[in-house]
Design a protein around this motif. Structure first.
Motif, PDB file in Angstrom:
ATOM      1  N   PRO A 150       8.976  -9.296  42.315  1.00  0.00           N
ATOM      2  CA  PRO A 150       8.938  -7.932  40.635  1.00  0.00           C
ATOM      3  C   PRO A 150       8.935  -6.747  40.993  1.00  0.00           C
ATOM      4  O   PRO A 150       7.559  -6.416  41.773  1.00  0.00           O
ATOM      5  N   HIS A 151       8.692  -6.174  39.607  1.00  0.00           N
ATOM      6  CA  HIS A 151       8.797  -5.089  39.138  1.00  0.00           C
ATOM      7  C   HIS A 151       8.768  -4.735  37.907  1.00  0.00           C
ATOM      8  O   HIS A 151       9.210  -5.303  37.305  1.00  0.00           O
ATOM      9  N   THR A 152       7.958  -4.279  37.974  1.00  0.00           N
ATOM     10  CA  THR A 152       7.496  -3.493  35.976  1.00  0.00           C
ATOM     11  C   THR A 152       7.900  -1.922  35.855  1.00  0.00           C
ATOM     12  O   THR A 152       7.003  -0.989  36.377  1.00  0.00           O
ATOM     13  N   ALA A 153       8.180  -1.605  35.107  1.00  0.00           N
ATOM     14  CA  ALA A 153       7.807   0.080  34.276  1.00  0.00           C
ATOM     15  C   ALA A 153       7.545  -0.865  32.989  1.00  0.00           C
ATOM     16  O   ALA A 153       8.069  -1.342  31.851  1.00  0.00           O
ATOM     17  N   THR A 154       6.738   0.317  31.873  1.00  0.00           N
ATOM     18  CA  THR A 154       7.290   0.628  30.264  1.00  0.00           C
ATOM     19  C   THR A 154       7.736   2.079  29.994  1.00  0.00           C
ATOM     20  O   THR A 154       7.129   2.834  30.807  1.00  0.00           O
ATOM     21  N   ALA A 155       7.881   2.423  29.351  1.00  0.00           N
ATOM     22  CA  ALA A 155       8.149   3.767  28.556  1.00  0.00           C
ATOM     23  C   ALA A 155       8.032   2.446  26.449  1.00  0.00           C
ATOM     24  O   ALA A 155       7.593   1.959  26.858  1.00  0.00           O
ATOM     25  N   THR A 156       7.539   4.408  25.842  1.00  0.00           N
ATOM     26  CA  THR A 156       7.688   4.573  24.794  1.00  0.00           C
ATOM     27  C   THR A 156       8.630   5.235  24.080  1.00  0.00           C
ATOM     28  O   THR A 156       9.691   6.287  24.176  1.00  0.00           O
ATOM     29  N   TRP A 157       9.475   4.457  22.405  1.00  0.00           N
ATOM     30  CA  TRP A 157      10.664   5.184  22.174  1.00  0.00           C
ATOM     31  C   TRP A 157       9.602   5.701  20.802  1.00  0.00           C
ATOM     32  O   TRP A 157       8.921   4.648  20.048  1.00  0.00           O
ATOM     33  N   PRO A 158       9.760   6.660  20.106  1.00  0.00           N
ATOM     34  CA  PRO A 158      11.372   7.456  20.465  1.00  0.00           C
ATOM     35  C   PRO A 158      10.831   8.534  22.114  1.00  0.00           C
ATOM     36  O   PRO A 158      11.244  10.001  22.668  1.00  0.00           O
ATOM     37  N   ASP A 159       9.729   8.868  22.458  1.00  0.00           N
ATOM     38  CA  ASP A 159       9.158   9.410  23.267  1.00  0.00           C
ATOM     39  C   ASP A 159       9.782  10.129  23.983  1.00  0.00           C
ATOM     40  O   ASP A 159      10.014  10.574  24.856  1.00  0.00           O
ATOM     41  N   ASP A 160       9.857   8.918  24.847  1.00  0.00           N
ATOM     42  CA  ASP A 160      11.237   8.721  26.223  1.00  0.00           C
ATOM     43  C   ASP A 160      12.125   8.774  26.182  1.00  0.00           C
ATOM     44  O   ASP A 160      12.996   8.084  27.654  1.00  0.00           O
ATOM     45  N   LEU A 161      12.738   8.820  25.233  1.00  0.00           N
ATOM     46  CA  LEU A 161      14.310   9.308  25.618  1.00  0.00           C
ATOM     47  C   LEU A 161      14.616   9.982  26.318  1.00  0.00           C
ATOM     48  O   LEU A 161      14.184  10.771  26.868  1.00  0.00           O
ATOM     49  N   GLU A 162      15.660   9.439  26.516  1.00  0.00           N
ATOM     50  CA  GLU A 162      16.810   9.571  27.999  1.00  0.00           C
ATOM     51  C   GLU A 162      17.206  12.048  26.863  1.00  0.00           C
ATOM     52  O   GLU A 162      17.698  13.072  27.983  1.00  0.00           O
ATOM     53  N   PHE A 163      17.660  11.777  25.920  1.00  0.00           N
ATOM     54  CA  PHE A 163      17.541  12.952  25.230  1.00  0.00           C
ATOM     55  C   PHE A 163      17.958  13.144  23.774  1.00  0.00           C
ATOM     56  O   PHE A 163      17.880  11.816  23.350  1.00  0.00           O
ATOM     57  N   PRO A 164      17.490  13.949  22.927  1.00  0.00           N
ATOM     58  CA  PRO A 164      17.006  13.800  21.406  1.00  0.00           C
ATOM     59  C   PRO A 164      18.423  12.695  20.973  1.00  0.00           C
ATOM     60  O   PRO A 164      19.642  13.504  20.996  1.00  0.00           O
ATOM     61  N   GLY A 165      18.192  11.819  20.158  1.00  0.00           N
ATOM     62  CA  GLY A 165      19.205  11.189  19.277  1.00  0.00           C
ATOM     63  C   GLY A 165      19.936  10.086  20.761  1.00  0.00           C
ATOM     64  O   GLY A 165      20.940   9.524  20.011  1.00  0.00           O
ATOM     65  N   SER A 166      19.677  10.361  21.364  1.00  0.00           N
ATOM     66  CA  SER A 166      20.546   9.154  22.836  1.00  0.00           C
ATOM     67  C   SER A 166      20.192   7.555  21.887  1.00  0.00           C
ATOM     68  O   SER A 166      21.154   7.009  22.033  1.00  0.00           O
ATOM     69  N   GLY A 167      18.896   6.736  22.357  1.00  0.00           N
ATOM     70  CA  GLY A 167      18.677   6.339  21.850  1.00  0.00           C
ATOM     71  C   GLY A 167      18.585   5.027  23.354  1.00  0.00           C
ATOM     72  O   GLY A 167      18.836   4.188  23.013  1.00  0.00           O
ATOM     73  N   GLU A 168      18.858   5.501  24.374  1.00  0.00           N
ATOM     74  CA  GLU A 168      18.360   5.298  24.772  1.00  0.00           C
ATOM     75  C   GLU A 168      17.112   5.332  26.568  1.00  0.00           C
ATOM     76  O   GLU A 168      16.856   6.705  26.075  1.00  0.00           O
ATOM     77  N   VAL A 169      16.065   4.733  26.411  1.00  0.00           N
ATOM     78  CA  VAL A 169      14.267   5.255  26.541  1.00  0.00           C
ATOM     79  C   VAL A 169      14.897   5.176  28.364  1.00  0.00           C
ATOM     80  O   VAL A 169      15.157   4.125  28.785  1.00  0.00           O
ATOM     81  N   LEU A 170      14.335   5.803  28.838  1.00  0.00           N
ATOM     82  CA  LEU A 170      14.291   5.860  30.583  1.00  0.00           C
ATOM     83  C   LEU A 170      13.177   5.583  31.467  1.00  0.00           C
ATOM     84  O   LEU A 170      11.480   5.688  30.736  1.00  0.00           O
ATOM     85  N   PRO A 220       9.970  -5.227  15.512  1.00  0.00           N
ATOM     86  CA  PRO A 220       9.093  -6.279  14.907  1.00  0.00           C
ATOM     87  C   PRO A 220       8.282  -4.937  14.063  1.00  0.00           C
ATOM     88  O   PRO A 220       8.352  -3.829  14.916  1.00  0.00           O
ATOM     89  N   GLY A 221       7.011  -4.772  13.435  1.00  0.00           N
ATOM     90  CA  GLY A 221       6.406  -3.760  13.099  1.00  0.00           C
ATOM     91  C   GLY A 221       7.502  -1.785  12.432  1.00  0.00           C
ATOM     92  O   GLY A 221       8.399  -1.854  12.454  1.00  0.00           O
ATOM     93  N   THR A 222       6.774  -1.347  13.276  1.00  0.00           N
ATOM     94  CA  THR A 222       7.373  -0.027  13.167  1.00  0.00           C
ATOM     95  C   THR A 222       6.571   1.258  13.948  1.00  0.00           C
ATOM     96  O   THR A 222       6.484   0.783  15.477  1.00  0.00           O
ATOM     97  N   ALA A 223       7.621   2.191  14.755  1.00  0.00           N
ATOM     98  CA  ALA A 223       7.263   3.126  15.897  1.00  0.00           C
ATOM     99  C   ALA A 223       5.919   3.242  15.538  1.00  0.00           C
ATOM    100  O   ALA A 223       5.217   4.241  14.274  1.00  0.00           O
ATOM    101  N   PRO A 224       5.859   4.026  16.746  1.00  0.00           N
ATOM    102  CA  PRO A 224       6.919   4.102  17.676  1.00  0.00           C
ATOM    103  C   PRO A 224       6.736   2.338  18.896  1.00  0.00           C
ATOM    104  O   PRO A 224       5.460   1.844  18.116  1.00  0.00           O
ATOM    105  N   TYR A 225       7.383   2.396  19.480  1.00  0.00           N
ATOM    106  CA  TYR A 225       7.627   0.932  20.297  1.00  0.00           C
ATOM    107  C   TYR A 225       7.013   1.647  21.870  1.00  0.00           C
ATOM    108  O   TYR A 225       7.515   1.978  22.400  1.00  0.00           O
ATOM    109  N   THR A 226       6.616   0.209  21.914  1.00  0.00           N
ATOM    110  CA  THR A 226       6.345   0.265  23.386  1.00  0.00           C
ATOM    111  C   THR A 226       7.751  -1.164  24.641  1.00  0.00           C
ATOM    112  O   THR A 226       7.305  -2.060  23.769  1.00  0.00           O
ATOM    113  N   TYR A 227       7.944   0.200  25.261  1.00  0.00           N
ATOM    114  CA  TYR A 227       8.874  -0.772  25.470  1.00  0.00           C
ATOM    115  C   TYR A 227       8.173  -1.491  27.313  1.00  0.00           C
ATOM    116  O   TYR A 227       7.927  -0.945  27.822  1.00  0.00           O
ATOM    117  N   SER A 228       8.431  -2.566  28.088  1.00  0.00           N
ATOM    118  CA  SER A 228       8.214  -2.618  28.750  1.00  0.00           C
ATOM    119  C   SER A 228       9.410  -3.726  29.577  1.00  0.00           C
ATOM    120  O   SER A 228       9.259  -4.765  29.087  1.00  0.00           O
TER     121      SER A 228
END
Length: 117
Positions: A85-105, A68-76
């Motif tokens: 239970p364990h919880t983590a969050t990250a933001t795409w594209p700020d938290d990419l493993e490396f530029p262009g990877s598509g993988e968020v850490l 849905p919507g547009t970037a940036p995206y928050t992943y939870s």
């Protein structure tokens, strides 16, 4: 909307002890506040690693997903390892493993994941 290459998949490594059961809710929230939640289940991994875990959308083959919507995206990620239970969050594209990877850490967990030395 953003189209991702395949349905969400999460890999977790270095767990100690390796959990008997695992599952997760993965929520993607757009800048506008629109969100979508995916239920993830542990799968048999082709390349098992001690303490490794792979979760994906159960019963859904890899396919393109419209977010849905547009970037940036928050992943939870709300990850249940056994009954804990364990919880983590990250933001795409700020938290990419490396530029262009598509993988968020996801590196900050509450509470911390049980990992080996």
């Amino acid at each position: 909307m953003m189209k991702v290459a395949q349905s969400p998949q999460v890999s977790v490594n270095g767990l100690d002890p390796e959990p008997a059961t695992a599952g997760a809710l993965f929520t993607v929230t757009a800048a506008s506040g629109e969100s979508e939640t995916f239920t993830l289940s542990a799968i048999a991994d082709d390349c098992p690693e001690d303490g490794g875990l792979v979760l994906e959308v159960a019963g859904q083959p890899a396919q393109a997903v419209d977010l849905p919507g547009t970037a940036p995206y928050t992943y939870s990620l709300d990850l249940a390892l056994g009954s804990t239970p364990h919880t983590a969050t990250a933001t795409w594209p700020d938290d990419l493993e490396f530029p262009g990877s598509g993988e968020v850490l996801l590196t900050e967990w509450d509470p911390p994941l049980p990992v080996g030395d």
